[in-house]
Design an enzyme around this catalytic site. Structure first.
Site, PDB file in Angstrom:
ATOM      1  N   SER A 107      24.464 -52.322   0.513  1.00 47.84           N
ATOM      2  CA  SER A 107      23.723 -51.061   0.465  1.00 47.84           C
ATOM      3  C   SER A 107      22.219 -51.304   0.420  1.00 47.84           C
ATOM      4  O   SER A 107      21.753 -52.259  -0.206  1.00 47.84           O
ATOM      5  CB  SER A 107      24.144 -50.276  -0.785  1.00 47.84           C
ATOM      6  OG  SER A 107      23.245 -49.208  -1.017  1.00 47.84           O
ATOM      7  N   TYR A 130      19.084 -46.908   4.707  1.00 49.88           N
ATOM      8  CA  TYR A 130      18.554 -45.562   4.497  1.00 49.88           C
ATOM      9  C   TYR A 130      17.132 -45.576   5.034  1.00 49.88           C
ATOM     10  O   TYR A 130      16.363 -46.498   4.736  1.00 49.88           O
ATOM     11  CB  TYR A 130      18.527 -45.209   3.003  1.00 49.88           C
ATOM     12  CG  TYR A 130      19.859 -44.755   2.446  1.00 49.88           C
ATOM     13  CD1 TYR A 130      20.569 -43.722   3.039  1.00 49.88           C
ATOM     14  CD2 TYR A 130      20.379 -45.341   1.298  1.00 49.88           C
ATOM     15  CE1 TYR A 130      21.780 -43.288   2.514  1.00 49.88           C
ATOM     16  CE2 TYR A 130      21.592 -44.917   0.763  1.00 49.88           C
ATOM     17  CZ  TYR A 130      22.286 -43.893   1.382  1.00 49.88           C
ATOM     18  OH  TYR A 130      23.481 -43.464   0.860  1.00 49.88           O
ATOM     19  N   THR A 156      23.013 -44.989   7.930  1.00 51.84           N
ATOM     20  CA  THR A 156      23.657 -43.824   7.312  1.00 51.84           C
ATOM     21  C   THR A 156      22.942 -42.557   7.742  1.00 51.84           C
ATOM     22  O   THR A 156      21.738 -42.410   7.527  1.00 51.84           O
ATOM     23  CB  THR A 156      23.660 -43.979   5.779  1.00 51.84           C
ATOM     24  OG1 THR A 156      24.349 -45.179   5.472  1.00 51.84           O
ATOM     25  CG2 THR A 156      24.340 -42.803   5.098  1.00 51.84           C
ATOM     26  N   LYS A 231      26.759 -44.497  10.849  1.00 49.06           N
ATOM     27  CA  LYS A 231      27.710 -44.230   9.766  1.00 49.06           C
ATOM     28  C   LYS A 231      27.596 -42.787   9.291  1.00 49.06           C
ATOM     29  O   LYS A 231      26.549 -42.382   8.775  1.00 49.06           O
ATOM     30  CB  LYS A 231      27.441 -45.172   8.584  1.00 49.06           C
ATOM     31  CG  LYS A 231      28.307 -44.912   7.358  1.00 49.06           C
ATOM     32  CD  LYS A 231      28.042 -45.951   6.267  1.00 49.06           C
ATOM     33  CE  LYS A 231      28.937 -45.768   5.065  1.00 49.06           C
ATOM     34  NZ  LYS A 231      28.490 -44.703   4.158  1.00 49.06           N
ATOM     35  N   HIS A 255      31.030 -40.122   3.597  1.00 46.87           N
ATOM     36  CA  HIS A 255      30.283 -40.675   2.468  1.00 46.87           C
ATOM     37  C   HIS A 255      31.125 -40.634   1.183  1.00 46.87           C
ATOM     38  O   HIS A 255      30.617 -40.352   0.097  1.00 46.87           O
ATOM     39  CB  HIS A 255      28.964 -39.905   2.272  1.00 46.87           C
ATOM     40  CG  HIS A 255      27.835 -40.724   1.726  1.00 46.87           C
ATOM     41  ND1 HIS A 255      26.672 -40.957   2.421  1.00 46.87           N
ATOM     42  CD2 HIS A 255      27.684 -41.369   0.543  1.00 46.87           C
ATOM     43  CE1 HIS A 255      25.848 -41.694   1.679  1.00 46.87           C
ATOM     44  NE2 HIS A 255      26.445 -41.960   0.527  1.00 46.87           N
ATOM     45  N   VAL A 289      40.814 -44.862   1.672  1.00 47.67           N
ATOM     46  CA  VAL A 289      41.781 -45.917   2.007  1.00 47.67           C
ATOM     47  C   VAL A 289      42.135 -46.689   0.738  1.00 47.67           C
ATOM     48  O   VAL A 289      41.270 -47.328   0.122  1.00 47.67           O
ATOM     49  CB  VAL A 289      41.218 -46.883   3.078  1.00 47.67           C
ATOM     50  CG1 VAL A 289      42.205 -48.015   3.340  1.00 47.67           C
ATOM     51  CG2 VAL A 289      40.881 -46.137   4.355  1.00 47.67           C
TER      52      VAL A 289
HETATM   53  C1  FNR Z   1      28.758 -44.805  -1.668  1.00 47.34           C
HETATM   54  N1  FNR Z   1      28.514 -44.714  -0.305  1.00 47.34           N
HETATM   55  C2  FNR Z   1      27.313 -45.171   0.196  1.00 47.34           C
HETATM   56  N2  FNR Z   1      27.074 -45.090   1.533  1.00 47.34           N
HETATM   57  C3  FNR Z   1      25.920 -45.543   2.045  1.00 47.34           C
HETATM   58  O1  FNR Z   1      25.726 -45.470   3.257  1.00 47.34           O
HETATM   59  N3  FNR Z   1      24.967 -46.104   1.226  1.00 47.34           N
HETATM   60  C4  FNR Z   1      25.135 -46.210  -0.116  1.00 47.34           C
HETATM   61  O2  FNR Z   1      24.277 -46.716  -0.815  1.00 47.34           O
HETATM   62  C5  FNR Z   1      26.339 -45.706  -0.665  1.00 47.34           C
HETATM   63  N4  FNR Z   1      26.559 -45.763  -2.008  1.00 47.34           N
HETATM   64  C6  FNR Z   1      27.758 -45.331  -2.519  1.00 47.34           C
HETATM   65  C7  FNR Z   1      27.993 -45.450  -3.871  1.00 47.34           C
HETATM   66  C8  FNR Z   1      29.221 -45.079  -4.399  1.00 47.34           C
HETATM   67  C9  FNR Z   1      29.480 -45.251  -5.862  1.00 47.34           C
HETATM   68  C10 FNR Z   1      30.229 -44.563  -3.548  1.00 47.34           C
HETATM   69  C11 FNR Z   1      31.588 -44.179  -4.084  1.00 47.34           C
HETATM   70  C12 FNR Z   1      29.993 -44.429  -2.207  1.00 47.34           C
HETATM   71  C13 FNR Z   1      29.584 -44.281   0.624  1.00 47.34           C
HETATM   72  C14 FNR Z   1      30.451 -45.470   1.024  1.00 47.34           C
HETATM   73  O3  FNR Z   1      29.756 -46.322   1.886  1.00 47.34           O
HETATM   74  C15 FNR Z   1      31.722 -45.038   1.742  1.00 47.34           C
HETATM   75  O4  FNR Z   1      31.410 -44.142   2.776  1.00 47.34           O
HETATM   76  C16 FNR Z   1      32.753 -44.383   0.814  1.00 47.34           C
HETATM   77  O5  FNR Z   1      32.694 -44.948  -0.464  1.00 47.34           O
HETATM   78  C17 FNR Z   1      34.147 -44.537   1.374  1.00 47.34           C
HETATM   79  O6  FNR Z   1      35.077 -43.822   0.626  1.00 47.34           O
HETATM   80  P1  FNR Z   1      35.982 -44.454  -0.564  1.00 47.34           P
HETATM   81  O7  FNR Z   1      36.575 -45.751  -0.067  1.00 47.34           O
HETATM   82  O8  FNR Z   1      35.083 -44.632  -1.735  1.00 47.34           O
HETATM   83  O9  FNR Z   1      36.996 -43.398  -0.761  1.00 47.34           O
END
Ligand code: FNR
Length: 370
Positions: A107, A130, A156, A231, A255, A289
């Site tokens: 991230s 980002y 993202t 994404k 997300h 998933v």
């Molecule tokens: C995220 N996600 C996320 N996406 C992204 O592009 N940058 C980020 O910094 C983050 N940070 C983040 C933190 C936390 C705690 C979560 C739960 C999610 C989204 C992540 O990449 C992804 O899309 C989802 O987490 C997928 O779904 P599941 O596997 O958590 O159900």
């Protein structure tokens, strides 16, 4: 503690171990959290049509993502601030991914820098981006990721503003004082102020560029030779435009249900995005998933691979690197078993005919003879 036998069990352990503010940040979705439940529920609307009497004594789960060979189509999604879960944070995740022979996405908001993660040793890694208002910040960071050996950018595109996560508002969520967003430390953007609502929402409002558009996807291609995965695509329309604008791949993602509530589950959006991409770029999926059967269903609907988010932070909280390794191993074992019981010996043998969904037209059955 009883033996952990599936990925979901780590969530309850994490809840016990973590401070409430941290657990809530990891677990929450936006607003009513309808999409959060739907990301899981939708998988149960897809059933198998297994084929029998096929020699499944050898199962090959290897696949190729953007030209990189990995041991299985199960990869790690970017999740922010992993050192809140465990002191080793992103280091542990990077080591576990590399031991499993798969890809980790780091991230932008990691609590370890691109250089630190690269220092853990060899491994195929993607960098999630980002886009900040200050484009010098973006250009510098992308260059650093490339120099540190990252192989692709996951851009993202679903976060021009942060979704409303009510637990974070109630908890006044902010990054604990002993941690920083390591990639931005030297740029004076590594800290998150405490705010009257979610500290992260305020940070996003202050720093992230709401003007982001397709022309910036083009711009990114002028500053890096890394391929770009878009994404956060949920429609066939945007899949087509992504291809036209030079995306190397698409990640169907909502997300983790943390942005716009009442978007469909990703598994239900997948097929239209695959159609929109017209086979010109690979399509991946993340969201909900938790089982090997989920992985198989996504591949049967046209995904080239999947990413997991929360299972990583929950298992990190429970057992650090060993937890993340175990999550990847359990998913691998379940996926292999699903392939065997469905009569598929390699990824390319998984087809749309191996599943049936609730939204498929009813099959004409022979009329019963009375
Ligand atoms: C995220 N996600 C996320 N996406 C992204 O592009 N940058 C980020 O910094 C983050 N940070 C983040 C933190 C936390 C705690 C979560 C739960 C999610 C989204 C992540 O990449 C992804 O899309 C989802 O987490 C997928 O779904 P599941 O596997 O958590 O159900």
């Amino acid at each position: 503690m009883a033996e952990v036998t599936n990925v979901t069990e780590y969530q309850a352990i994490a809840k016990e171990k973590l401070p409430k503010m941290v657990y809530d940040y990891y677990a929450s979705g936006a607003e009513d959290q309808w999409t959060l439940a739907e990301n899981r529920n939708a998988f149960s609307r897809i059933l198998f049509r297994p084929r029998i009497l096929i020699d499944v004594s050898k199962i090959d789960m290897t696949t190729t993502v953007l030209g990189f060979k990995i041991s299985m189509p199960i990869m790690i999604a970017p999740t922010a601030m992993q050192k809140m879960a465990h002191p080793e944070g992103e280091y542990a995740t990077a080591r576990a991914a590399s031991a499993a022979g798969t890809i980790m996405t780091l991230s932008s908001w990691a609590t370890s820098s691109v250089e630190e993660v690269a220092s853990t040793g060899p491994g195929i890694r993607f960098f999630q981006l980002y886009v900040y208002k200050d484009r010098n910040v973006v250009a510098q960071l992308v260059r650093r990721a490339e120099r540190a050996g990252f192989k692709a950018i996951a851009l993202t595109v679903d976060t021009p503003r942060l979704g409303r996560r009510e637990a974070d508002i109630k908890n006044r969520f902010t990054l604990p004082p002993f941690l920083t967003l390591k990639n931005f430390e030297g740029l004076d953007l590594g800290k998150m102020d405490k705010a009257d609502d979610s500290g992260l929402a305020s940070y996003v409002a202050g720093q992230i560029d709401r003007t982001l558009s397709w022309k910036d996807v083009k711009w990114l291609q002028t500053i890096t030779s890394m391929p770009i995965l878009v994404k956060g695509v949920l429609t066939a329309e945007d899949a087509r435009i992504a291809v036209q604008n030079g995306a190397a791949g698409i990640i169907v993602s909502n997300h983790g249900a943390r942005q716009l509530d009442y978007v469909p589950s990703t598994i239900m959006a997948l097929e239209e995005v695959v159609k929109g991409a017209q086979g010109r770029v690979p399509v991946f999926l993340d969201g909900g998933v938790r089982r090997g059967t989920d992985v198989f269903k996504a591949l049967a609907l046209g995904a080239s691979g999947i990413f997991i988010g929360r299972p990583v932070v929950f298992s990190l909280a429970a057992e650090g690197e060993a937890g993340v390794r175990k999550v990847l191993q359990m998913l691998r074992d379940e996926f292999e078993l699903t392939m065997a019981l469905s009569g598929c010996r390699s990824i390319s043998e998984i087809t749309r005919n191996h599943i049936v969904t609730e939204w498929d037209a009813p099959r004409a059955l022979p009329a019963p003879r009375l």
